[in-house]
Design an enzyme around this catalytic site. Sequence first.
Site, PDB file in Angstrom:
ATOM      1  N   ASP A  34      -9.729   4.570   6.005  1.00 25.10           N
ATOM      2  CA  ASP A  34      -8.786   4.557   4.905  1.00 25.10           C
ATOM      3  C   ASP A  34      -7.674   5.545   5.226  1.00 25.10           C
ATOM      4  O   ASP A  34      -7.941   6.691   5.596  1.00 25.10           O
ATOM      5  CB  ASP A  34      -9.497   4.965   3.602  1.00 25.10           C
ATOM      6  CG  ASP A  34      -8.579   4.903   2.402  1.00 25.10           C
ATOM      7  OD1 ASP A  34      -8.230   3.783   1.983  1.00 25.10           O
ATOM      8  OD2 ASP A  34      -8.200   5.975   1.895  1.00 25.10           O
ATOM      9  N   LEU A  35      -6.424   5.084   5.098  1.00 28.50           N
ATOM     10  CA  LEU A  35      -5.292   5.950   5.425  1.00 28.50           C
ATOM     11  C   LEU A  35      -5.158   7.074   4.403  1.00 28.50           C
ATOM     12  O   LEU A  35      -5.286   6.844   3.203  1.00 28.50           O
ATOM     13  CB  LEU A  35      -3.999   5.150   5.481  1.00 28.50           C
ATOM     14  CG  LEU A  35      -3.906   4.098   6.592  1.00 28.50           C
ATOM     15  CD1 LEU A  35      -2.552   3.412   6.565  1.00 28.50           C
ATOM     16  CD2 LEU A  35      -4.154   4.721   7.942  1.00 28.50           C
ATOM     17  N   ASP A  77      -4.737  -0.302   2.407  1.00 30.73           N
ATOM     18  CA  ASP A  77      -4.653   0.606   3.564  1.00 30.73           C
ATOM     19  C   ASP A  77      -6.036   0.931   4.107  1.00 30.73           C
ATOM     20  O   ASP A  77      -6.270   1.995   4.661  1.00 30.73           O
ATOM     21  CB  ASP A  77      -3.882   1.883   3.199  1.00 30.73           C
ATOM     22  CG  ASP A  77      -4.558   2.710   2.120  1.00 30.73           C
ATOM     23  OD1 ASP A  77      -5.431   2.178   1.407  1.00 30.73           O
ATOM     24  OD2 ASP A  77      -4.217   3.903   1.994  1.00 30.73           O
TER      25      ASP A  77
END
Length: 165
Positions: A34-35, A77
Amino acid sequence: MTGAGNRLLLSETLQRAIVTKQRAKLDTMLLLLDLDGFKQVNDSQGHLVGDAILKRFVEVVKAQLRGYDSLFRYGGDEFVLLLQEANENSAGQVFTRIQRALQQDKLLSQHKVGFSGGAVAIRDQSDERSLMAQADQALYLAKRSSKGVMKFAQRSCNGSESSAS
């Protein structure tokens, strides 16, 4: 859009990896990434910049993988890596290699975009739903403890015990 596989391809590839584990005992790790910092960039810079960051993230990650590893966009994301012939140690090495590459990338470092991860080993009795749930729980622990780290469903990246299951 990003050049990563979609969720349908993830599902099909994950099913094959589970069967391969059952038949050939080939170790495979699933990493849910996950960004970190992406929402702020997307909200302040707009979706065009956000899209460019997602595309660049995929390019940087793919450059760190072996030809038989796979990258999928899970949603928003979040991305999933399937690392074949991998264990917790090698998954940790891949995670670190990707972190270093992101830090050296001009676009991603300019916008202070990093990532956190949750990882789980595919076992003989694994199914897609439980694997994703375990990786998601490990990711949640990683993001809660300190962004930019990876937690394993059974152990943390540095080998210490974690409460993920």
